[in-house]
Design an enzyme around this catalytic site. Structure first.
Site, PDB file in Angstrom:
ATOM      1  N   GLN A   1      82.398 -29.846 -74.862  1.00 16.98           N
ATOM      2  CA  GLN A   1      83.550 -29.018 -75.255  1.00 16.98           C
ATOM      3  C   GLN A   1      84.621 -29.825 -75.989  1.00 16.98           C
ATOM      4  O   GLN A   1      85.657 -29.300 -76.352  1.00 16.98           O
ATOM      5  CB  GLN A   1      84.176 -28.379 -74.012  1.00 16.98           C
TER       6      GLN A   1
ATOM      7  N   TYR B   1      78.561 -20.901 -60.759  1.00 24.27           N
ATOM      8  CA  TYR B   1      77.522 -20.692 -61.767  1.00 24.27           C
ATOM      9  C   TYR B   1      76.147 -20.557 -61.119  1.00 24.27           C
ATOM     10  O   TYR B   1      75.267 -19.887 -61.627  1.00 24.27           O
ATOM     11  CB  TYR B   1      77.489 -21.849 -62.764  1.00 24.27           C
TER      12      TYR B   1
ATOM     13  N   TYR C   1      98.574 -23.653 -58.966  1.00 23.73           N
ATOM     14  CA  TYR C   1      97.802 -22.496 -59.434  1.00 23.73           C
ATOM     15  C   TYR C   1      96.421 -22.394 -58.780  1.00 23.73           C
ATOM     16  O   TYR C   1      95.613 -21.569 -59.189  1.00 23.73           O
ATOM     17  CB  TYR C   1      97.776 -22.487 -60.976  1.00 23.73           C
TER      18      TYR C   1
ATOM     19  N   HIS D   1      86.040 -29.353 -69.975  1.00 22.89           N
ATOM     20  CA  HIS D   1      87.346 -29.118 -69.340  1.00 22.89           C
ATOM     21  C   HIS D   1      88.396 -30.136 -69.781  1.00 22.89           C
ATOM     22  O   HIS D   1      89.026 -30.801 -68.957  1.00 22.89           O
ATOM     23  CB  HIS D   1      87.214 -29.090 -67.806  1.00 22.89           C
TER      24      HIS D   1
ATOM     25  N   GLU E   1      91.857 -16.554 -65.863  1.00 24.14           N
ATOM     26  CA  GLU E   1      93.210 -16.223 -65.421  1.00 24.14           C
ATOM     27  C   GLU E   1      94.232 -16.263 -66.542  1.00 24.14           C
ATOM     28  O   GLU E   1      94.147 -17.090 -67.435  1.00 24.14           O
ATOM     29  CB  GLU E   1      93.664 -17.236 -64.355  1.00 24.14           C
TER      30      GLU E   1
HETATM   31 CA   LIG Z   1      94.360 -20.096 -60.377  1.00 20.69          CA
END
Ligand SMILES: [Ca+2]
Ligand code: HEC
Length: 500
Positions: free
Chosen positions: A205, A392, A381, A275, A371
């Site tokens: 990524q 997954y 969070y 990520h 989110e």
């Molecule tokens: Ca969260």
């Protein structure tokens, strides 16, 4: 449920079924404990197995209902996040007047939550099949509040490759990052690479990621870049942020005056090639905010001794504001951690500062549970303590509600199933006045553009404006108020413009 059990061959599934059956009967009659082996197998059951063994007999193989007096779960009204906790509670406690057993004594909270996500997956698939995607009529999309059409800004094959970030210079030229490494200027549909930008490593990524032009560019000339910085002679990488200026050498744009804004110590570079985050925004009060993903660190996102899964605030030159929330709690030998503003994030590929000064992010959950978060100083969070997701592997590894008393700030909106949230902006300007202040969120796997209206931290409505045109990686409101979208597969930039 018993009928379902008798149809099964194969020991493992029968044991799971026996376990659940015995328990739900036990709940009504005795408290006889489960056979230990059956318990163990149930603990390892996937969400698919749990659904098929416990729920399909009444609710149907795909939630269509029909058995045990159930109605279909596949309606638009039921596909609503305000029902998530209600569904969870119904499965846990049962529906006494409707002959739905309680599963709270036979299934864990994580298993029950996984089943709610499974129901959401059935609904998402069924409603897409039934209602399709927003479709233009004579080229015009008719959404609730505005009609719009699409225009191609930069077509395929014109010099874009996995475009990741978009911003504008004051003269109207667009500056766009190509994930493989280039940063380009776009004038009309002419794409010119900038020479001398930092060497990003495209891996998984990672690559050249976001770009942001300083709001006072006219006077200071700063452009900020985030990218995947390689550690020489290794496979290790980490997100890094620099700023620099453009110089035009006989017409060729060249990157100069580079300064490092955010860089972590080498111990935090790692092999995981996913990520990274990573977006960067200005608050116009002298600060930048940026998102660094959890880099596979999972629960490290909860800790203040590492850079993973955090949103940061620094001054525009990378120095640390003294009133940051964790300046006195991070290890003294890692000053870059003093920039931490919030914790508990996973992979934040959307970040926006609204014109009214509210900071929002979008981030990827695993399977389900992407989110939209309202970012508030010092808040947690939740990742990876809680999540609105199945793993997954189809294992029910999380529930959304912490059991250990940790105070979590929950998302204002969540996507079940996942959209691969990426690209975020807030509508403003004169092109779409009725959308003013609404959040615009893109999705990669979901290939969707959603308009989201909130009232404080309450979700008011979410409307899908586009679906199925390609992976949406960046959403950016242009100086003209039109809404620009970087697509991947096909690699191009399109825009929404008002239509009568
Ligand atoms: Ca969260
Ligand atoms: C014995 C039949 C039966 C079984 C087994 C059963 N349910 Fe139900 N369930 C019902 C009935 C009846 C209702 C009442 C709502 C309706 O008419 O469908 C219901 C309601 C629900 C609702 C709330 C729907 C709403 O609109 O409020 C959810 C969610 C749900 N079930 C999920 C599950 C899950 C997940 C399982 C497996 C763990 C399960 N159910 C097992 C019969 C069953």
């Amino acid at each position: 449920m018993l009928k379902g059990t008798s149809l099964l061959a194969g020991s493992a599934l029968i044991l799971i079924a026996a376990c659940a059956t015995q328990k739900s009967v036990a709940a009504a009659t005795t408290t006889e404990p489960l056979h230990p082996e059956a318990m163990l197998i149930q603990q390892r059951a996937t969400v698919t197995q749990l659904y098929n063994e416990n729920c399909a007999n009444c609710h149907g193989a795909n939630g269509e209902g029909g058995g045990g007096g159930t109605r279909t779960l596949l309606t638009r009204e039921k596909f609503d996040q305000s029902l998530d906790k209600i569904y969870f509670d119904k499965v846990k406690n049962g529906v006494s007047d409707a002959a739905m057993p309680a599963y709270g004594s036979s299934l864990t909270d994580e298993q029950i939550w996984g089943l709610v996500v499974r129901v959401r997956e059935f609904q998402g698939r069924a409603l897409r099949a039934e209602f399709g995607s927003p479709k233009p009529v004579n080229g015009v999309y008719q959404s609730k509040l505005h009609n719009f059409k699409l225009e191609t800004v930069v077509d395929q094959g014109k010099g874009l490759s996995t475009p990741w970030g978009i911003d504008w210079l004051p003269d109207g030229q667009m500056i766009v990052t190509n994930r493989p490494g280039q940063v380009v200027l776009v004038n009309g549909d002419k794409v010119t690479p900038i020479i001398g930008t930092p060497q990003a490593r495209e891996t998984g990524q990672g690559g050249m990621l976001d770009v942001a032009v300083h709001p006072e560019y006219k006077t200071n000339g700063w452009i900020y870049l985030t990218y995947t910085d390689p550690m020489p002679n290794t496979e290790d990488t980490m997100t890094k942020i620099v700023r620099g200026k453009l110089k035009f050498d006989g017409g060729t744009p060249t990157w100069t005056n580079q300064q490092t804004i955010f860089e972590v110590s080498k111990e935090f570079y790692g092999r995981a090639n996913y990520h990274y985050g990573s977006r960067i925004v200005f608050d116009k009060k002298g600060h930048i905010f940026f998102a660094i993903g959890e880099r596979g660190g999972n629960l490290k996102a909860q800790e203040l001794n590492n850079p993973y899964g955090k949103i940061y605030r620094t001054n525009e030159d990378g120095t640390i504001p003294t009133d940051n929330p964790f300046v006195n709690q991070v290890p003294a030998d890692k000053p870059f951690l003093k920039g931490i503003w919030t914790i508990g994030h996973r992979n934040q590929q959307g970040l926006v500062m609204s014109p009214t000064g509210e900071l929002w992010d979008t981030e990827h959950g695993p399977r389900g549970g992407d989110e939209l978060n309202h970012i508030v100083k010092g808040a947690n969070y939740g990742w990876a303590k809680v999540a609105w997701s199945i793993n997954y592997s189809d294992m029910p590894d999380w529930s959304p509600w912490p059991k250990d008393g940790t105070v979590i700030t929950q998302p204002v909106s969540r996507w079940l199933p996942s959209i691969g949230a990426s690209g975020l902006d807030v509508a403003r300007g004169s092109a779409f006045p009725k959308w003013k202040g609404d959040i615009l969120a893109g999705g990669l796997a979901g290939q969707n553009l959603d308009r989201i209206r909130t009232d404080g931290d309450k979700l008011v409505e979410r409307e899908e404006l586009l679906h199925g045109l390609g992976r949406i990686r960046e959403v950016a409101v242009g100086p003209d108020g039109n809404i620009y979208i970087a697509l991947n597969q096909p690699d191009k930039i399109i825009r929404l413009v008002p239509a009568p």
